[in-house]
Design an enzyme around this catalytic site. Structure first.
Site, PDB file in Angstrom:
ATOM      1  CB  SER A  93      -0.724   1.489  -0.536  1.00 14.57           C
ATOM      2  OG  SER A  93      -0.731   2.573   0.373  1.00 14.57           O
ATOM      3  CB  SER A 114       3.592  -3.915   5.173  1.00 16.45           C
ATOM      4  OG  SER A 114       2.265  -4.371   5.140  1.00 16.45           O
ATOM      5  CB  CYS A 115      -0.106  -0.223   3.035  1.00 19.06           C
ATOM      6  SG  CYS A 115      -1.126  -1.693   2.911  1.00 19.06           S
ATOM      7  CG  PHE A 116       1.299   3.763   4.538  1.00 15.28           C
ATOM      8  CD1 PHE A 116       0.843   4.510   3.464  1.00 15.28           C
ATOM      9  CD2 PHE A 116       0.376   3.170   5.378  1.00 15.28           C
ATOM     10  CE1 PHE A 116      -0.517   4.669   3.242  1.00 15.28           C
ATOM     11  CE2 PHE A 116      -0.991   3.325   5.163  1.00 15.28           C
ATOM     12  CZ  PHE A 116      -1.436   4.078   4.098  1.00 15.28           C
TER      13      PHE A 116
END
Length: 147
Positions: A93, A114-116
Protein backbone atom coordinates in the site's frame (compact mmCIF):
# COMPACT_ATOMS: atom_id res chain seq x y z
CA UNK A 1 -14.43 4.68 -23.08
CA UNK A 2 -12.09 2.00 -21.79
CA UNK A 3 -10.05 1.94 -24.97
CA UNK A 4 -9.79 5.72 -25.01
CA UNK A 5 -8.53 5.69 -21.44
CA UNK A 6 -6.03 2.96 -22.27
CA UNK A 7 -4.78 5.00 -25.23
CA UNK A 8 -4.17 7.93 -22.88
CA UNK A 9 -1.77 5.72 -20.93
CA UNK A 10 -0.29 3.70 -23.79
CA UNK A 11 -0.19 5.07 -27.33
CA UNK A 12 -2.05 2.84 -29.84
CA UNK A 13 1.18 2.38 -31.82
CA UNK A 14 2.82 0.77 -28.77
CA UNK A 15 -0.18 -1.46 -28.04
CA UNK A 16 0.17 -3.05 -31.46
CA UNK A 17 3.55 -4.46 -30.37
CA UNK A 18 1.84 -6.92 -27.99
CA UNK A 19 -0.38 -9.94 -28.46
CA UNK A 20 -3.54 -10.10 -26.33
CA UNK A 21 -1.82 -12.63 -24.02
CA UNK A 22 1.26 -10.43 -23.60
CA UNK A 23 -0.87 -7.40 -22.82
CA UNK A 24 -2.89 -9.37 -20.26
CA UNK A 25 0.37 -10.43 -18.58
CA UNK A 26 1.69 -6.88 -18.57
CA UNK A 27 -1.49 -5.59 -16.96
CA UNK A 28 -2.30 -8.45 -14.62
CA UNK A 29 0.95 -10.22 -13.83
CA UNK A 30 1.84 -13.87 -14.28
CA UNK A 31 -0.22 -16.85 -13.18
CA UNK A 32 2.52 -19.35 -12.29
CA UNK A 33 4.03 -18.89 -8.85
CA UNK A 34 7.78 -19.46 -8.60
CA UNK A 35 8.34 -20.48 -4.98
CA UNK A 36 12.11 -20.03 -5.12
CA UNK A 37 11.64 -16.47 -6.40
CA UNK A 38 9.29 -15.79 -3.49
CA UNK A 39 11.78 -17.22 -0.99
CA UNK A 40 14.68 -15.27 -2.50
CA UNK A 41 12.69 -12.03 -2.29
CA UNK A 42 11.41 -12.44 1.26
CA UNK A 43 12.47 -10.28 4.18
CA UNK A 44 12.31 -11.34 7.82
CA UNK A 45 11.39 -9.36 10.91
CA UNK A 46 12.02 -10.59 14.47
CA UNK A 47 12.66 -14.07 13.04
CA UNK A 48 15.62 -15.63 11.28
CA UNK A 49 15.38 -17.02 7.77
CA UNK A 50 17.07 -20.14 9.15
CA UNK A 51 14.71 -20.63 12.10
CA UNK A 52 12.89 -23.94 12.35
CA UNK A 53 9.47 -22.32 11.85
CA UNK A 54 10.59 -20.52 8.70
CA UNK A 55 12.05 -23.76 7.32
CA UNK A 56 8.72 -25.49 8.07
CA UNK A 57 6.85 -22.61 6.40
CA UNK A 58 8.83 -22.99 3.18
CA UNK A 59 8.53 -26.79 3.32
CA UNK A 60 4.76 -26.38 3.55
CA UNK A 61 4.66 -23.83 0.74
CA UNK A 62 6.73 -26.12 -1.51
CA UNK A 63 4.15 -28.89 -0.98
CA UNK A 64 1.23 -26.71 -2.12
CA UNK A 65 -0.46 -27.12 -5.50
CA UNK A 66 -0.60 -24.08 -7.79
CA UNK A 67 -4.22 -23.57 -6.70
CA UNK A 68 -3.21 -23.61 -3.03
CA UNK A 69 -0.23 -21.35 -3.80
CA UNK A 70 -2.65 -18.82 -5.28
CA UNK A 71 -4.69 -18.95 -2.08
CA UNK A 72 -1.51 -18.48 -0.04
CA UNK A 73 -0.45 -15.56 -2.21
CA UNK A 74 -3.91 -14.01 -1.96
CA UNK A 75 -3.83 -14.46 1.83
CA UNK A 76 -0.50 -12.65 2.23
CA UNK A 77 -0.61 -10.08 -0.61
CA UNK A 78 -4.25 -9.63 -1.56
CA UNK A 79 -3.70 -10.87 -5.13
CA UNK A 80 -3.26 -14.23 -6.85
CA UNK A 81 -0.91 -12.83 -9.50
CA UNK A 82 2.87 -12.53 -9.50
CA UNK A 83 4.08 -9.07 -10.51
CA UNK A 84 5.87 -8.62 -13.84
CA UNK A 85 9.54 -9.25 -13.10
CA UNK A 86 8.77 -11.53 -10.15
CA UNK A 87 8.45 -11.07 -6.42
CA UNK A 88 11.28 -8.54 -6.30
CA UNK A 89 8.75 -6.13 -7.83
CA UNK A 90 5.96 -6.71 -5.32
CA UNK A 91 4.06 -3.61 -4.23
CA UNK A 92 2.23 -2.89 -1.00
CA UNK A 93 0.00 0.00 0.00
CA UNK A 94 2.98 2.35 0.40
CA UNK A 95 4.91 1.42 -2.77
CA UNK A 96 7.55 -1.27 -3.32
CA UNK A 97 7.16 -3.79 -0.47
CA UNK A 98 8.73 -7.24 -0.46
CA UNK A 99 6.96 -10.16 1.17
CA UNK A 100 7.88 -10.25 4.87
CA UNK A 101 7.68 -13.07 7.39
CA UNK A 102 7.43 -11.70 10.91
CA UNK A 103 7.48 -13.47 14.25
CA UNK A 104 4.19 -13.28 16.13
CA UNK A 105 3.84 -13.66 19.90
CA UNK A 106 0.24 -14.75 19.39
CA UNK A 107 -0.74 -18.39 19.32
CA UNK A 108 -3.06 -20.12 16.90
CA UNK A 109 -3.37 -19.23 13.25
CA UNK A 110 -0.84 -17.20 11.31
CA UNK A 111 -2.17 -13.77 10.38
CA UNK A 112 -1.57 -11.73 7.27
CA UNK A 113 -1.53 -8.04 6.51
CA UNK A 114 -2.00 -8.06 2.75
CA UNK A 115 -1.62 -4.28 2.39
CA UNK A 116 1.96 -4.74 3.61
CA UNK A 117 2.64 -8.21 2.11
CA UNK A 118 3.32 -9.52 5.60
CA UNK A 119 2.76 -12.88 7.26
CA UNK A 120 2.89 -12.98 11.05
CA UNK A 121 3.96 -16.46 12.03
CA UNK A 122 3.51 -17.79 15.58
CA UNK A 123 5.97 -20.33 16.91
CA UNK A 124 4.81 -23.90 16.43
CA UNK A 125 6.01 -27.06 18.19
CA UNK A 126 5.95 -29.23 15.05
CA UNK A 127 5.87 -29.13 11.28
CA UNK A 128 2.43 -30.76 11.32
CA UNK A 129 1.02 -28.04 13.60
CA UNK A 130 2.40 -25.24 11.41
CA UNK A 131 1.12 -26.89 8.24
CA UNK A 132 -2.35 -27.51 9.70
CA UNK A 133 -2.69 -23.91 10.92
CA UNK A 134 -1.34 -22.35 7.73
CA UNK A 135 -3.60 -24.43 5.50
CA UNK A 136 -6.61 -23.60 7.66
CA UNK A 137 -5.74 -19.90 7.51
CA UNK A 138 -5.39 -19.79 3.72
CA UNK A 139 -8.37 -22.02 2.96
CA UNK A 140 -10.94 -21.07 5.56
CA UNK A 141 -10.42 -17.38 6.24
CA UNK A 142 -11.55 -14.54 4.03
CA UNK A 143 -10.66 -10.89 3.89
CA UNK A 144 -12.70 -8.24 2.20
CA UNK A 145 -13.07 -10.30 -0.96
CA UNK A 146 -11.60 -7.54 -3.09
CA UNK A 147 -9.00 -8.04 -5.76
Amino acid sequence: ELLRGLHQLIPPKMLKMFTAEELATLIGGTETIDIEDLINNTEYSDISSSSTNVMWLWQTVRELSQKELKRFLHFVTGTTKVPIGGFGHLYGSTGPQKFTVMYSKRTGLPTAHSCFNRLELPEYASFEELKKNLLFAIKETQGFGLE
